[in-house]
Design an enzyme around this catalytic site. Structure first.
Site, PDB file in Angstrom:
ATOM      1  N   ARG A 113       0.868  -1.182   0.000  1.00  0.00           N
ATOM      2  CA  ARG A 113       0.000   0.000   0.000  1.00  0.00           C
ATOM      3  C   ARG A 113       0.900   1.225   0.000  1.00  0.00           C
ATOM      4  O   ARG A 113       2.117   1.094  -0.063  1.00  0.00           O
ATOM      5  CB  ARG A 113      -0.907  -0.027   1.225  1.00  0.00           C
ATOM      6  CG  ARG A 113      -0.131  -0.092   2.529  1.00  0.00           C
ATOM      7  CD  ARG A 113      -1.022  -0.051   3.754  1.00  0.00           C
ATOM      8  NE  ARG A 113      -0.226  -0.226   4.958  1.00  0.00           N
ATOM      9  CZ  ARG A 113      -0.693  -0.146   6.186  1.00  0.00           C
ATOM     10  NH1 ARG A 113      -1.980   0.069   6.389  1.00  0.00           N
ATOM     11  NH2 ARG A 113       0.089  -0.306   7.228  1.00  0.00           N
ATOM     12  N   CYS A 117       1.985   7.533  -6.943  1.00  0.00           N
ATOM     13  CA  CYS A 117       2.725   8.711  -7.392  1.00  0.00           C
ATOM     14  C   CYS A 117       1.830   9.932  -7.174  1.00  0.00           C
ATOM     15  O   CYS A 117       0.715   9.983  -7.684  1.00  0.00           O
ATOM     16  CB  CYS A 117       3.068   8.551  -8.868  1.00  0.00           C
ATOM     17  SG  CYS A 117       3.547  10.111  -9.616  1.00  0.00           S
ATOM     18  N   GLU A 152      -1.911   7.556   6.759  1.00  0.00           N
ATOM     19  CA  GLU A 152      -0.483   7.772   6.993  1.00  0.00           C
ATOM     20  C   GLU A 152       0.262   8.153   5.706  1.00  0.00           C
ATOM     21  O   GLU A 152       1.170   7.441   5.259  1.00  0.00           O
ATOM     22  CB  GLU A 152       0.149   6.538   7.650  1.00  0.00           C
ATOM     23  CG  GLU A 152      -0.431   6.252   9.016  1.00  0.00           C
ATOM     24  CD  GLU A 152       0.270   5.140   9.773  1.00  0.00           C
ATOM     25  OE1 GLU A 152       0.933   4.303   9.132  1.00  0.00           O
ATOM     26  OE2 GLU A 152       0.161   5.092  11.013  1.00  0.00           O
ATOM     27  N   CYS A 157       8.147   9.868  -4.579  1.00  0.00           N
ATOM     28  CA  CYS A 157       8.252   9.269  -5.913  1.00  0.00           C
ATOM     29  C   CYS A 157       9.239  10.092  -6.734  1.00  0.00           C
ATOM     30  O   CYS A 157       9.225  11.315  -6.670  1.00  0.00           O
ATOM     31  CB  CYS A 157       6.875   9.289  -6.576  1.00  0.00           C
ATOM     32  SG  CYS A 157       6.893   8.687  -8.280  1.00  0.00           S
ATOM     33  N   GLU A 306      -5.254   6.039  16.023  1.00  0.00           N
ATOM     34  CA  GLU A 306      -4.953   4.614  16.167  1.00  0.00           C
ATOM     35  C   GLU A 306      -4.141   4.396  17.437  1.00  0.00           C
ATOM     36  O   GLU A 306      -3.300   5.228  17.796  1.00  0.00           O
ATOM     37  CB  GLU A 306      -4.104   4.097  15.004  1.00  0.00           C
ATOM     38  CG  GLU A 306      -4.799   4.049  13.676  1.00  0.00           C
ATOM     39  CD  GLU A 306      -3.870   3.515  12.571  1.00  0.00           C
ATOM     40  OE1 GLU A 306      -2.871   2.828  12.877  1.00  0.00           O
ATOM     41  OE2 GLU A 306      -4.144   3.818  11.402  1.00  0.00           O
ATOM     42  N   HIS A 357      -2.182  -8.762  14.628  1.00  0.00           N
ATOM     43  CA  HIS A 357      -2.091  -7.436  15.257  1.00  0.00           C
ATOM     44  C   HIS A 357      -3.231  -7.279  16.258  1.00  0.00           C
ATOM     45  O   HIS A 357      -4.365  -7.642  15.986  1.00  0.00           O
ATOM     46  CB  HIS A 357      -2.203  -6.376  14.161  1.00  0.00           C
ATOM     47  CG  HIS A 357      -1.882  -4.986  14.613  1.00  0.00           C
ATOM     48  ND1 HIS A 357      -2.707  -4.253  15.431  1.00  0.00           N
ATOM     49  CD2 HIS A 357      -0.813  -4.190  14.349  1.00  0.00           C
ATOM     50  CE1 HIS A 357      -2.160  -3.066  15.648  1.00  0.00           C
ATOM     51  NE2 HIS A 357      -1.011  -3.002  15.007  1.00  0.00           N
TER      52      HIS A 357
HETATM   53  C1  GLA Z   1      -0.420   1.909  10.879  1.00  0.00           C
HETATM   54  C2  GLA Z   1      -1.540   1.888   9.863  1.00  0.00           C
HETATM   55  C3  GLA Z   1      -2.593   0.859  10.124  1.00  0.00           C
HETATM   56  C4  GLA Z   1      -1.983  -0.437  10.600  1.00  0.00           C
HETATM   57  C5  GLA Z   1      -1.130  -0.150  11.811  1.00  0.00           C
HETATM   58  C6  GLA Z   1      -0.515  -1.387  12.425  1.00  0.00           C
HETATM   59  O1  GLA Z   1      -0.551   2.829  11.880  1.00  0.00           O
HETATM   60  O2  GLA Z   1      -2.148   3.148   9.699  1.00  0.00           O
HETATM   61  O3  GLA Z   1      -3.307   0.667   8.920  1.00  0.00           O
HETATM   62  O4  GLA Z   1      -1.211  -1.002   9.590  1.00  0.00           O
HETATM   63  O5  GLA Z   1      -0.081   0.682  11.450  1.00  0.00           O
HETATM   64  O6  GLA Z   1       0.144  -1.096  13.621  1.00  0.00           O
HETATM   65 ZN    ZN Z   2       5.831  10.279  -9.533  1.00  0.00          ZN
END
Ligand code: GLA
Ligand code: ZN
Length: 684
Positions: A113, A117, A152, A157, A306, A357
C-alpha cells in the site's frame, strides 16, 4: 464550555479502524460486531480506509451496499492509501518510481500500500471520482462524524513527472539558475547547473538540494491532501476533515500538512509492555509526541486515531500488555489533549499481514477476552471523563521542534553523525523535567509565533529561518526567557553556514560566540561546575555528556564552566540580559541530572504553575487540561509497574474516574494507575 471537535458528537470517540468489507461474505459477523460494540463502549468506527477494491471492484462499477449497512456511527475514510490491482495494471503511472541513487529509475510493481505517485493525473482523477462518490453518498449522513483522508501519507516518488514537478517548484522558488547555484553552493565539486534539466537526481553531496527536495515532498503531499479534501468538501460541508499522522515520521513536515486539514489526528503505538525498565523514558517520548501533534492546530484538541488494544505484530517480541497498561496509555492521550481513544483495529482479519495485530475483537470472536474487557473499561472511563471533552492544554512553555532544521542537519555531512541522529531525543531530554512536574508544554515549528509564552526552549536548532532571530529578540526584549543550546544557529534556510560566527544571527540576543565544538565518545565526559552566585542557584558539579562547545561570552554572564581539558574554566552555561528578558545558552549536552536541575530552576524563576507543591515520585507524571470556563482537570499517571504514593496536597478534589470520590493528601496509585481530578486548585 469549549465546543467538541464536531458539535454533533459531544462525546469522546472510542472505536477505530473497522474493516467490515473483509467480512462482507461471512454471514452474521456484522450483526455480532454491532452486538459487541456497546459492550466494548465502542461508539464510533472508521470505515473504508483500505476498501477501494470493495467499493470499486472494476473500473467505474461502484458497490456501496455493504457500506450503506455499516454507516450507523462512523468516521469515514477515503481509500487512497491502497489502490486496486486493476488500476495499476491498466494505468502503471499510478505507481511510484523509486530507485537507489545513481542507477536508472524503476517503477515499483503493484504490492502493499502507500505506493502511489502524487503527481499522476490518472491517480488524481481516480481519487477524485471515488472520494466524490463517497462524499456524495454519505457526506450529509447523520452518522458521519469526520472524514479520515487516506492513511499515513508517506514516502516519495522520483518518476520523471515528479522530478519535472520538482524543477518547476525550484524555478518558482529561485527564479533563476544563478540564484539556485548560489543557494546550493554548487561551486563545490564542480556542481554548477547550466540547464534546469540537469537536476535529475537528489545528489547527496549538495545539502541544500537535499533539503529542498524534502520541502518539495512535503509540498506535493500537502497538495495531494488538498486534492482529496477538495473532492469531499462540496458534498460534505460540515464534517471536519483529518488525516492520521505519525509523530516520529521524519519524511514530512507535519506543520505543512496540518494547514490542509481541519483537525489533527495521529497514530500512537508506545510499547510500554516491551521494556518495563524504560517506561518513564517511553512515557516522556510519547508525551512529547502527543504535545507535538496537538500543537499543530493550536487551540483545539486532537484525536488519537490509532492505538493498539494488545500487542502489535510488528515489534521484535510482542510481549503482552500487563493488566492496566492499555488503560494507562489510552488515558495518557486524553491527558495530553486528545478527544478520542481509537484503535487499530476493531476486529482481527483472518489473513493478510495484520492477522496477529492486536484488536478489540480477537479471533475467538467474543467479549470474553482480557483485552476486550480492558477496552470496555476505557469506554466507561471516557464516559466518566465527559466534562473534560473539548478542554485545552494551558501552556506557557514552548519547545521549538523544527522538522526543516532536523532535515538540514541530517543532510549535512558532519559535524558529528552521532549527534545529528538524536534531534528527537535531545528535545525529549529537555522536555522531561517539565513533563514530570506537570508543567504543560506546546511544541512549535520554527516559524510559529512566540507570543503568549513565558519560556521558549530551542534545543539544537541547527537551521534558522529568515527573521527568526529578530522574533526571538522581540520576545526576549518584552520579558520572555529564551533557551538555546549547542549547535544552534549554524545554517540559514538553504543550509549555508552563517558567516561571522555561531550561533549566527542569535549571537546578539544570546551574547555569546560559539567558536568550536568537542564531540566526545559515549564513555567520555567533562564536568559542568556551577559558578558561585549564578542566577539559577545551581550548586555543585554535573556531567557534560558528549557535546562540549567552546564559547566566549560577549556580554552574557557565566552561570557554569567546564571542569577539565584545555577549555576548563570556560563557559558551559551563560545568560544574557536583553531588554526585560533573558537568553540562556547551554554550550554542552548536559547529563540528565544537570538538565533536571537547570530546567527546574528556570521553571521556578519564571513562576510556572505546577499542579502539586510536592515533587511527583519517579515514574509518575501529571498533565493539565483547562476549559474556557476556567475549570482545570489534572491527570496523574503512574507509568511504573509498582504502586507509588503521590502527595496531592491538602485541597480536596473530585476524582472523575472514581465515581466522583473526593481525594486529597497522599494517595497510593496502583501500577499503571490513573487519577483524573476536577476542581484542581492553584499550586507551585
Ligand atoms: C499503521 C496503519 C494501520 C496499521 C497499523 C498497524 O498505523 O495506519 O493501517 O497497519 O499501522 O500497527
Ligand atoms: Zn511520480
Amino acid at each position: 464550555m469549549n465546543a467538541p471537535l464536531n458539535p454533533r458528537f459531544p462525546f469522546f470517540l472510542h472505536g477505530g479502524d473497522y474493516n467490515p468489507d473483509q467480512w462482507r461474505h461471512v454471514p452474521g459477523v456484522l450483526d455480532e460486531d454491532f452486538r459487541l460494540f456497546p459492550l466494548a463502549g465502542v461508539n464510533s468506527v472508521s470505515v473504508g480506509i483500505f476498501s477501494w477494491t470493495a467499493l470499486e471492484p472494476e473500473e467505474g462499477r461502484y458497490e456501496f451496499g455493504w457500506l450503506d449497512d455499516v454507516m450507523d456511527r462512523c468516521a469515514i475514510a477515503t481509500p487512497s492509501g491502497a489502490r486496486p490491482a486493476w488500476m495499476a495494471q491498466k494505468y502503471p503511472e499510478v505507481l511510484r518510481m523509486n530507485w537507489p541513487e545513481s542507477v536508472a529509475p524503476q517503477r515499483n510493481l503493484w504490492s502493499g500500500r502507500h505506493n502511489h505517485c502524487p503527481t499522476s493525473p490518472v491517480y488524481r482523477e481516480k481519487v477524485r471520482q471515488i472520494d466524490g462518490a463517497l462524499a456524495e453518498r454519505y457526506g450529509r449522513h447523520p452518522a458521519l462524524a469526520f472524514w479520515h483522508l487516506s492513511n499515513e501519507y508517506s514516502g516519495e516518488c522520483r518518476c520523471p513527472r515528479c522530478m519535472a514537478a520538482f524543477r518547476d517548484w525550484l524555478r518558482k522558488k529561485y527564479g533563476s539558475l544563478d540564484e539556485l547555484n548560489h543557494a546550493w553552493w554548487t561551486g563545490f565539486w564542480a556542481h554548477g547547473y547550466t540547464d534546469w534539466d540537469q537536476i535529475e537526481r537528489i545528489d547527496p553531496c549538495l545539502d541544500g538540494l537535499v533539503l529542498d527536495w524534502k520541502r518539495f515532498v512535503s509540498d506535493i503531499t500537502a497538495d495531494f491532501v488538498r486534492w482529496e479534501a477538495e473532492s469531499i468538501r462540496p458534498h460534505s460541508p460540515d464534517a471536519p476533515i483529518t488525516t492520521n499522522l505519525m509523530a516520529f515520521y521524519d519524511g514530512l513536515d507535519y506543520a505543512r500538512i496540518a494547514r490542509e486539514i481541519d483537525l489533527v489526528s495521529w497514530d500512537a503505538y508506545p510499547q510500554y509492555h516491551e521494556r518495563p525498565g524504560e517506561t518513564e523514558t517511553l512515557a516522556a517520548q510519547c508525551g512529547f509526541a502527543h504535545d507535538y501533534m496537538r500543537s499543530l492546530k493550536p487551540g483545539r484538541p486532537f484525536l488519537m486515531m490509532e492505538s493498539c488494544p494488545g500487542p502489535t505484530n510488528w515489534f521484535h517480541h510482542n510481549r503482552l500488555l500487563r493488566p492496566g497498561q492499555h488503560r494507562m496509555k489510552s488515558l495518557q492521550a486524553v491527558a495530553h489533549g486528545s478527544d478520542s481513544v481509537q484503535y487499530f483495529q476493531i476486529r482481527k482479519g483472518r489473513g493478510g499481514a495484520e492477522k496477529f495485530h492486536g484488536a478489540v475483537i480477537d479471533h475467538e470472536g467474543t467479549e470474553r477476552t482480557r483485552m476486550f474487557r480492558e477496552v470496555a473499561q476505557v469506554g466507561r472511563d471516557l464516559e466518566a471523563l465527559r466534562p473534560v471533552l473539548g478542554s485545552l492544554v494551558p501552556s506557557r512553555v514552548a519547545f521549538l521542534f523544527d522538522r526543516e532544521s532536523d532535515w538540514a542537519q541530517k543532510a549535512s555531512a558532519g559535524p558529528c553523525d552521532a549527534v545529528k541522529q538524536h534531534y528527537f531525543d535531545t528535545a525529549i531530554r529537555h522536555y522531561r523535567p517539565y513533563w514530570k512536574r506537570g508543567i504543560p508544554v506546546d511544541v512549535l515549528n520554527g516559524d510559529a509565533s512566540l507570543d503568549g509564552y513565558d519560556l521558549v526552549i530551542a534545543p539544537n536548532l541547527f537551521m534558522l529561518r529568515d527573521g527568526f532571530a529578530e522574533r526571538v529578540e522581540r520576545f526576549v526584549e518584552k520579558g520572555g526567557t529564551f533557551v538555546a543550546t549547542w549547535l544552534t544557529g549554524v545554517v540559514g534556510p538553504t543550509n549555508l553556514c552563517f558567516r561571522g560566527g555561531f550561533p549566527g544571527p542569535l549571537r546578539k540576543v544570546l551574547g555569546v560566540w560559539a567558536e568550536e565544538t568537542d564531540y566526545l565518545y559515549d564513555d567520555e565526559c567533562n564536568s559542568i561546575e556551577s559558578a558561585a552566585g549564578n542566577a539559577l542557584g545551581l550548586q555543585g558539579s554535573f556531567g557534560t555528556g558528549t557535546v562540549c562547545e567552546v564559547v566566549h561570552p560577549e556580554g552574557a554572564a557565566v552561570a557554569a564552566t567546564y571542569g577539565r581539558d584545555f577549555y576548563a574554566g570556560s563557559p558551559a552555561l551563560t545568560v544574557n540580559r536583553f531588554g526585560k528578558g533573558e537568553a540562556w545558552y547551554l554550550a554542552t549536552w548536559g547529563d540528565d541530572a544537570f538538565l533536571d536541575a537547570f530546567h527546574a530552576a528556570l521553571a521556578a524563576r519564571r513562576g510556572l504553575r505546577r499542579p502539586f507543591e510536592a515533587d511527583l515520585p519517579e515514574g509518575v507524571c501529571a498533565n493539565v487540561r483547562e476549559n474556557d470556563a476556567g475549570e482545570r482537570f489534572v491527570f496523574v499517571t503512574n507509568f511504573a509497574s509498582e504502586p507509588r504514593a503521590v502527595d496531592l496536597g491538602p485541597a480536596p478534589r473530585k476524582s472523575l474516574l472514581d465515581g466522583g470520590a473526593t481525594v486529597s493528601g497522599t494517595v497510593e496509585l496502583p501500577p499503571f494507575g490513573v487519577l483524573a481530578l476536577a476542581g484542581a486548585g492553584r499550586a507551585g
